[in-house]
Design an enzyme around this catalytic site. Structure first.
Site, PDB file in Angstrom:
ATOM      1  N   LEU A  73       0.799  -1.228   0.000  1.00  9.47           N
ATOM      2  CA  LEU A  73       0.000   0.000   0.000  1.00  9.47           C
ATOM      3  C   LEU A  73       0.830   1.276   0.000  1.00  9.47           C
ATOM      4  CD1 LEU A  73      -2.755  -1.116   2.547  1.00  9.47           C
ATOM      5  CD2 LEU A  73      -2.648  -1.552   0.089  1.00  9.47           C
ATOM      6  N   CYS A  74       2.127   1.159  -0.099  1.00  6.33           N
ATOM      7  CA  CYS A  74       3.011   2.324  -0.149  1.00  6.33           C
ATOM      8  C   CYS A  74       3.047   2.852  -1.585  1.00  6.33           C
ATOM      9  CB  CYS A  74       4.408   1.907   0.304  1.00  6.33           C
ATOM     10  SG  CYS A  74       5.560   3.244   0.516  1.00  6.33           S
ATOM     11  N   HIS A  75       2.889   4.167  -1.742  1.00  9.68           N
ATOM     12  CA  HIS A  75       2.910   4.758  -3.081  1.00  9.68           C
ATOM     13  C   HIS A  75       4.320   4.739  -3.661  1.00  9.68           C
ATOM     14  CE1 HIS A  75      -0.690   6.595  -1.294  1.00  9.68           C
ATOM     15  NE2 HIS A  75      -1.148   6.638  -2.538  1.00  9.68           N
ATOM     16  N   MET A 109       8.628   6.530   4.662  1.00  6.28           N
ATOM     17  CA  MET A 109       8.820   5.084   4.519  1.00  6.28           C
ATOM     18  C   MET A 109      10.074   4.760   3.721  1.00  6.28           C
ATOM     19  SD  MET A 109       6.553   3.550   6.296  1.00  6.28           S
ATOM     20  CE  MET A 109       6.945   4.840   7.436  1.00  6.28           C
ATOM     21  N   GLU A 110      10.401   5.593   2.738  1.00  2.66           N
ATOM     22  CA  GLU A 110      11.619   5.377   1.959  1.00  2.66           C
ATOM     23  C   GLU A 110      12.852   5.529   2.846  1.00  2.66           C
ATOM     24  OE1 GLU A 110       8.367   5.821  -0.792  1.00  2.66           O
ATOM     25  OE2 GLU A 110       8.899   6.933   1.000  1.00  2.66           O
ATOM     26  N   ASP A 124      24.827  -8.565   7.945  1.00  2.00           N
ATOM     27  CA  ASP A 124      25.282  -9.630   7.056  1.00  2.00           C
ATOM     28  C   ASP A 124      26.803  -9.622   6.911  1.00  2.00           C
ATOM     29  OD1 ASP A 124      25.021 -11.758   5.099  1.00  2.00           O
ATOM     30  OD2 ASP A 124      25.508 -10.235   3.608  1.00  2.00           O
TER      31      ASP A 124
END
Length: 152
Positions: A73-75, A109-110, A124
């Site tokens: 749902l993230c644009h 969000m990015e 890692d």
């Protein structure tokens, strides 16, 4: 409680409709901390996988660019700038991401995604030295360009 923005009238998940919103310059800055041990710190200059800090910074940029592929749902946003910096501090590796766009919705969000993936990339690369690594304190430091600017 306010109405949830990603839920429709019958309770199903939905993408927020930003069609009517104006495109504006928006920015977000997020940071996190990878807590490391002295053995990790000593190994940073000679890891078999290469320069962990540079690789993590590039991985963070790449992840920020792919945020809408990872978060439902993230644009998808046309990023005009994405920067990830990793710096060695006394308590670990500080990861900071800055994202910018001119769009109808924000870039938090990015920036969050960039920090998280940069941190996981460092894990890692360092886990072979000692797997006891903690990625913590991921938080929004500032955002601007939306309904209201915000700074921590």
């Amino acid at each position: 409680m306010n109405k949830l923005s990603h839920v429709d009238a019958v309770g199903k998940p939905t993408m927020v409709d930003v069609t009517a919103k104006a495109s504006k310059h928006r920015q977000a800055v997020v940071e996190g901390l990878l807590v490391i041990k002295e053995s990790h710190r000593a190994a940073l200059a000679s890891l078999p996988k290469g320069d962990a800090i540079t690789v993590a910074e590039v991985a963070g940029v790449m992840a920020g660019k792919r945020c809408s592929d990872l978060i439902p749902l993230c644009h998808p946003l046309p990023l005009s700038f994405m920067d990830v910096k990793v710096r060695l501090e006394s308590n670990g590796l500080r990861i900071t991401a800055t994202a910018k766009t001119s769009a109808r919705t924000g870039v938090e969000m990015e920036a969050y995604t960039a920090v998280a993936i940069a941190g996981v990339t460092l894990i890692d690369m360092l886990k072979g030295v000692d797997p006891d690594l903690v990625l913590t304190d991921i938080k929004l430091l500032e955002k601007s360009g939306g309904k209201s600017d915000w700074t921590r």
